[in-house]
Design a protein around this motif. Structure first.
Motif, PDB file in Angstrom:
ATOM      1  N   ILE A 293       3.234   2.925   4.901  1.00 20.50           N
ATOM      2  CA  ILE A 293       2.299   2.581   3.821  1.00 20.50           C
ATOM      3  C   ILE A 293       2.316   3.665   2.744  1.00 20.50           C
ATOM      4  O   ILE A 293       2.327   3.367   1.539  1.00 20.50           O
ATOM      5  CB  ILE A 293       0.882   2.376   4.387  1.00 20.50           C
ATOM      6  N   ARG A 294       2.341   4.923   3.163  1.00 26.72           N
ATOM      7  CA  ARG A 294       2.401   6.024   2.179  1.00 26.72           C
ATOM      8  C   ARG A 294       3.706   5.996   1.404  1.00 26.72           C
ATOM      9  O   ARG A 294       3.739   6.336   0.214  1.00 26.72           O
ATOM     10  CB  ARG A 294       2.197   7.354   2.890  1.00 26.72           C
ATOM     11  N   ASP A 295       4.805   5.609   2.067  1.00 24.77           N
ATOM     12  CA  ASP A 295       6.076   5.462   1.342  1.00 24.77           C
ATOM     13  C   ASP A 295       5.956   4.415   0.240  1.00 24.77           C
ATOM     14  O   ASP A 295       6.531   4.556  -0.836  1.00 24.77           O
ATOM     15  CB  ASP A 295       7.189   5.044   2.312  1.00 24.77           C
ATOM     16  N   LEU A 296       5.197   3.362   0.523  1.00 23.55           N
ATOM     17  CA  LEU A 296       5.008   2.276  -0.439  1.00 23.55           C
ATOM     18  C   LEU A 296       4.102   2.671  -1.592  1.00 23.55           C
ATOM     19  O   LEU A 296       4.176   2.092  -2.674  1.00 23.55           O
ATOM     20  CB  LEU A 296       4.388   1.063   0.261  1.00 23.55           C
ATOM     21  N   ARG A 297       3.213   3.632  -1.344  1.00 26.47           N
ATOM     22  CA  ARG A 297       2.140   3.939  -2.296  1.00 26.47           C
ATOM     23  C   ARG A 297       2.270   5.334  -2.896  1.00 26.47           C
ATOM     24  O   ARG A 297       1.277   5.980  -3.195  1.00 26.47           O
ATOM     25  CB  ARG A 297       0.788   3.805  -1.596  1.00 26.47           C
ATOM     26  N   GLY A 298       3.497   5.809  -3.050  1.00 26.58           N
ATOM     27  CA  GLY A 298       3.713   7.092  -3.708  1.00 26.58           C
ATOM     28  C   GLY A 298       3.126   8.265  -2.966  1.00 26.58           C
ATOM     29  O   GLY A 298       2.661   9.231  -3.574  1.00 26.58           O
ATOM     30  N   GLY A 299       3.131   8.195  -1.621  1.00 28.08           N
ATOM     31  CA  GLY A 299       2.617   9.274  -0.807  1.00 28.08           C
ATOM     32  C   GLY A 299       1.135   9.174  -0.498  1.00 28.08           C
ATOM     33  O   GLY A 299       0.605  10.003   0.247  1.00 28.08           O
ATOM     34  N   LYS A 300       0.446   8.174  -1.047  1.00 27.13           N
ATOM     35  CA  LYS A 300      -0.985   7.987  -0.808  1.00 27.13           C
ATOM     36  C   LYS A 300      -1.200   6.789   0.110  1.00 27.13           C
ATOM     37  O   LYS A 300      -0.288   6.001   0.354  1.00 27.13           O
ATOM     38  CB  LYS A 300      -1.718   7.785  -2.132  1.00 27.13           C
ATOM     39  N   ASN A 301      -2.420   6.655   0.590  1.00 32.01           N
ATOM     40  CA  ASN A 301      -2.757   5.497   1.420  1.00 32.01           C
ATOM     41  C   ASN A 301      -2.999   4.242   0.588  1.00 32.01           C
ATOM     42  O   ASN A 301      -2.939   3.129   1.111  1.00 32.01           O
ATOM     43  CB  ASN A 301      -3.989   5.786   2.273  1.00 32.01           C
ATOM     44  N   ASN A 302      -3.284   4.433  -0.703  1.00 28.38           N
ATOM     45  CA  ASN A 302      -3.526   3.275  -1.568  1.00 28.38           C
ATOM     46  C   ASN A 302      -3.150   3.614  -2.995  1.00 28.38           C
ATOM     47  O   ASN A 302      -3.253   4.768  -3.427  1.00 28.38           O
ATOM     48  CB  ASN A 302      -4.994   2.852  -1.516  1.00 28.38           C
ATOM     49  N   ASP A 303      -2.686   2.609  -3.709  1.00 28.36           N
ATOM     50  CA  ASP A 303      -2.368   2.740  -5.132  1.00 28.36           C
ATOM     51  C   ASP A 303      -2.873   1.478  -5.804  1.00 28.36           C
ATOM     52  O   ASP A 303      -2.375   0.381  -5.553  1.00 28.36           O
ATOM     53  CB  ASP A 303      -0.861   2.899  -5.325  1.00 28.36           C
ATOM     54  N   SER A 304      -3.883   1.601  -6.651  1.00 24.95           N
ATOM     55  CA  SER A 304      -4.512   0.439  -7.279  1.00 24.95           C
ATOM     56  C   SER A 304      -3.909   0.103  -8.643  1.00 24.95           C
ATOM     57  O   SER A 304      -4.474  -0.710  -9.377  1.00 24.95           O
ATOM     58  CB  SER A 304      -6.013   0.686  -7.438  1.00 24.95           C
ATOM     59  N   THR A 305      -2.771   0.682  -8.976  1.00 29.38           N
ATOM     60  CA  THR A 305      -2.165   0.463 -10.283  1.00 29.38           C
ATOM     61  C   THR A 305      -1.705  -0.983 -10.447  1.00 29.38           C
ATOM     62  O   THR A 305      -1.003  -1.524  -9.583  1.00 29.38           O
ATOM     63  CB  THR A 305      -0.949   1.396 -10.481  1.00 29.38           C
ATOM     64  N   PHE A 306      -2.130  -1.620 -11.542  1.00 31.95           N
ATOM     65  CA  PHE A 306      -1.656  -2.974 -11.821  1.00 31.95           C
ATOM     66  C   PHE A 306      -0.129  -2.979 -11.859  1.00 31.95           C
ATOM     67  O   PHE A 306       0.505  -2.051 -12.332  1.00 31.95           O
ATOM     68  CB  PHE A 306      -2.190  -3.469 -13.167  1.00 31.95           C
ATOM     69  N   GLY A 307       0.441  -4.066 -11.361  1.00 29.02           N
ATOM     70  CA  GLY A 307       1.888  -4.212 -11.389  1.00 29.02           C
ATOM     71  C   GLY A 307       2.553  -3.800 -10.098  1.00 29.02           C
ATOM     72  O   GLY A 307       3.654  -4.289  -9.796  1.00 29.02           O
ATOM     73  N   ARG A 308       1.911  -2.916  -9.320  1.00 29.57           N
ATOM     74  CA  ARG A 308       2.512  -2.542  -8.044  1.00 29.57           C
ATOM     75  C   ARG A 308       1.530  -2.545  -6.880  1.00 29.57           C
ATOM     76  O   ARG A 308       1.942  -2.373  -5.741  1.00 29.57           O
ATOM     77  CB  ARG A 308       3.203  -1.190  -8.145  1.00 29.57           C
ATOM     78  N   ARG A 309       0.247  -2.772  -7.146  1.00 32.31           N
ATOM     79  CA  ARG A 309      -0.721  -2.726  -6.045  1.00 32.31           C
ATOM     80  C   ARG A 309      -0.518  -3.864  -5.052  1.00 32.31           C
ATOM     81  O   ARG A 309      -0.836  -3.734  -3.878  1.00 32.31           O
ATOM     82  CB  ARG A 309      -2.151  -2.765  -6.593  1.00 32.31           C
ATOM     83  N   MET A 310       0.033  -5.003  -5.510  1.00 31.39           N
ATOM     84  CA  MET A 310       0.197  -6.151  -4.627  1.00 31.39           C
ATOM     85  C   MET A 310       1.487  -6.103  -3.811  1.00 31.39           C
ATOM     86  O   MET A 310       1.611  -6.815  -2.808  1.00 31.39           O
ATOM     87  CB  MET A 310       0.178  -7.455  -5.437  1.00 31.39           C
ATOM     88  N   THR A 311       2.445  -5.277  -4.223  1.00 35.79           N
ATOM     89  CA  THR A 311       3.742  -5.251  -3.555  1.00 35.79           C
ATOM     90  C   THR A 311       4.172  -3.875  -3.084  1.00 35.79           C
ATOM     91  O   THR A 311       5.023  -3.758  -2.209  1.00 35.79           O
ATOM     92  CB  THR A 311       4.845  -5.781  -4.494  1.00 35.79           C
ATOM     93  N   GLY A 312       3.599  -2.809  -3.659  1.00 34.21           N
ATOM     94  CA  GLY A 312       4.117  -1.484  -3.389  1.00 34.21           C
ATOM     95  C   GLY A 312       5.434  -1.284  -4.122  1.00 34.21           C
ATOM     96  O   GLY A 312       5.890  -2.142  -4.884  1.00 34.21           O
TER      97      GLY A 312
END
Length: 357
Positions: A293-312
């Motif tokens: 999950i952190r690999d998907l989210r730029g090292g974080k547990n969550n990334d709420s940025t539009f455009g990538r929050r739904m797919t990583g």
């Protein structure tokens, strides 16, 4: 770590982040411990709080979702899906995103009346309304409350377009209204299908319809002439990602014509709840899941940025996308462009003058 109450998604009840005073609530009395023992009643009952909503339609400006308007008949959800991104919203109502979200529900008892008032306003311009996007409109309490059905009756009367996403078998109760709307190009349905494994379903979505039941729902909706697809939402690394091809196969055989997917998101309190669930049910995999999950989210547990929050993003997200698209293409899913729901049939049954008040 307390044992889970029977048929609930979590035993945790983390503090409402807007409430400065913290009260510990110990719900584990050591009595209801065996989730397989159907003779044990629920140790935590569902409470319904009735709300007179001041408005009923929520407007959306996110580029990540394909709708501008939505209605949620209920706040909180008895389905108890551990991954539900709507859990943190319960904090806005002075309740916990944990067990409170599953057991302390808010029902918008005046929903149909508020919808009529909105549609009767002369400045209202019809665009499709998504029903139950935050919490499921066909969760168990709908059986008695019938708020979702009352909304569908208004949509049918006004010939207003509506789409539904659900994992609740209760949708089949409303085949009459859904098929009436669909026959006019006013309705489509998506079934949330996250696993074909009954054991995983029981752990992850304890109060939802079984996988076989959801496939039967797809077949019955399709046979009734209702455009139906699936959402594999969420894809969870090392939990249900291995099932992507099998899920798409089963959905296509059942009559689905479209399919989409969403990667797991862990906003706010959901992070703590999900990690507790991982340690409870899959302790050997927990570290692997969170690292991916952190690999998907730029090292974080969550990334709420539009455009990538739904797919990583990154290699794993690309792999899931390729696997999903390749299999969907082979099955003919999403082959044709989906016709937009019609807005030209909209009418105000009592006449346009109803809006001049």
């Amino acid at each position: 770590m307390a044992s889970n109450p029977k048929t609930r998604g979590t035993a945790l009840n983390p503090n409402n982040r807007f409430q400065p005073i913290v009260t510990d609530r110990d719900i584990d009395d050591g009595w209801y411990r065996d989730p397989e023992d159907d003779s044990c009643p629920d140790s935590v009952a569902t409470e319904i709080i009735f709300e007179n909503a001041r408005s009923i339609i929520s407007r959306n400006q996110s580029p990540d979702v394909p709708f501008d308007q939505s209605i949620n008949p209920y706040r909180g959800c008895e389905h108890a899906c551990i991954y539900c991104f709507a859990r943190p919203s319960h904090a806005y109502w002075d309740m916990s995103p944990g067990l409170d979200f599953e057991t302390r529900l808010i029902a918008k008892s005046n929903a149909a009346r508020k919808l009529r008032e909105t549609l009767d306003h002369p400045r209202y311009q019809p665009t499709p309304i998504a029903l139950g996007m935050n919490t499921d409109a066909y969760q168990p309490v709908e059986r008695e409350q019938r708020i979702t059905r009352s909304l569908l009756e208004v949509f049918a009367e006004y010939r207003h377009p509506v789409s539904v996403i659900t994992k609740g078998a209760l949708i089949l109760r409303d085949l009459d209204l859904l098929s009436e709307l669909a026959s006019q190009g006013l309705c489509s349905v998506r079934i949330s299908l996250t696993t074909l494994d009954n054991d995983l379903k029981r752990r992850m979505e304890p109060r939802t319809a079984a996988p076989a039941t959801r496939l039967s729902m797809i077949r019955k909706l399709s046979d009734a002439g209702i455009p139906v697809g699936i959402l594999l939402a969420p894809v969870i690394p090392f939990i249900n990602d291995r099932e992507i091809e099998q899920i798409l196969d089963a959905a296509a055989r059942a009559g689905a014509t479209r399919a989409g997917w969403v990667m797991l998101r862990l906003p706010l309190e959901l992070d703590e709840l999900f990690q507790d669930w991982l340690q409870r049910h899959y302790p050997q995999r927990a570290e692997h899941v969170m690292n991916r999950i952190r690999d998907l989210r730029g090292g974080k547990n969550n990334d709420s940025t539009f455009g990538r929050r739904m797919t990583g993003e990154g290699p794993y997200a690309d792999l899931i996308r390729q696997r999903f698209n390749n299999k969907a293409r082979k099955l003919g899913l999403n082959k044709q462009r989906e016709d937009p729901l019609r807005t030209d049939l909209f009418r105000r049954p009592a006449g346009e003058q109803m809006g001049f008040w």
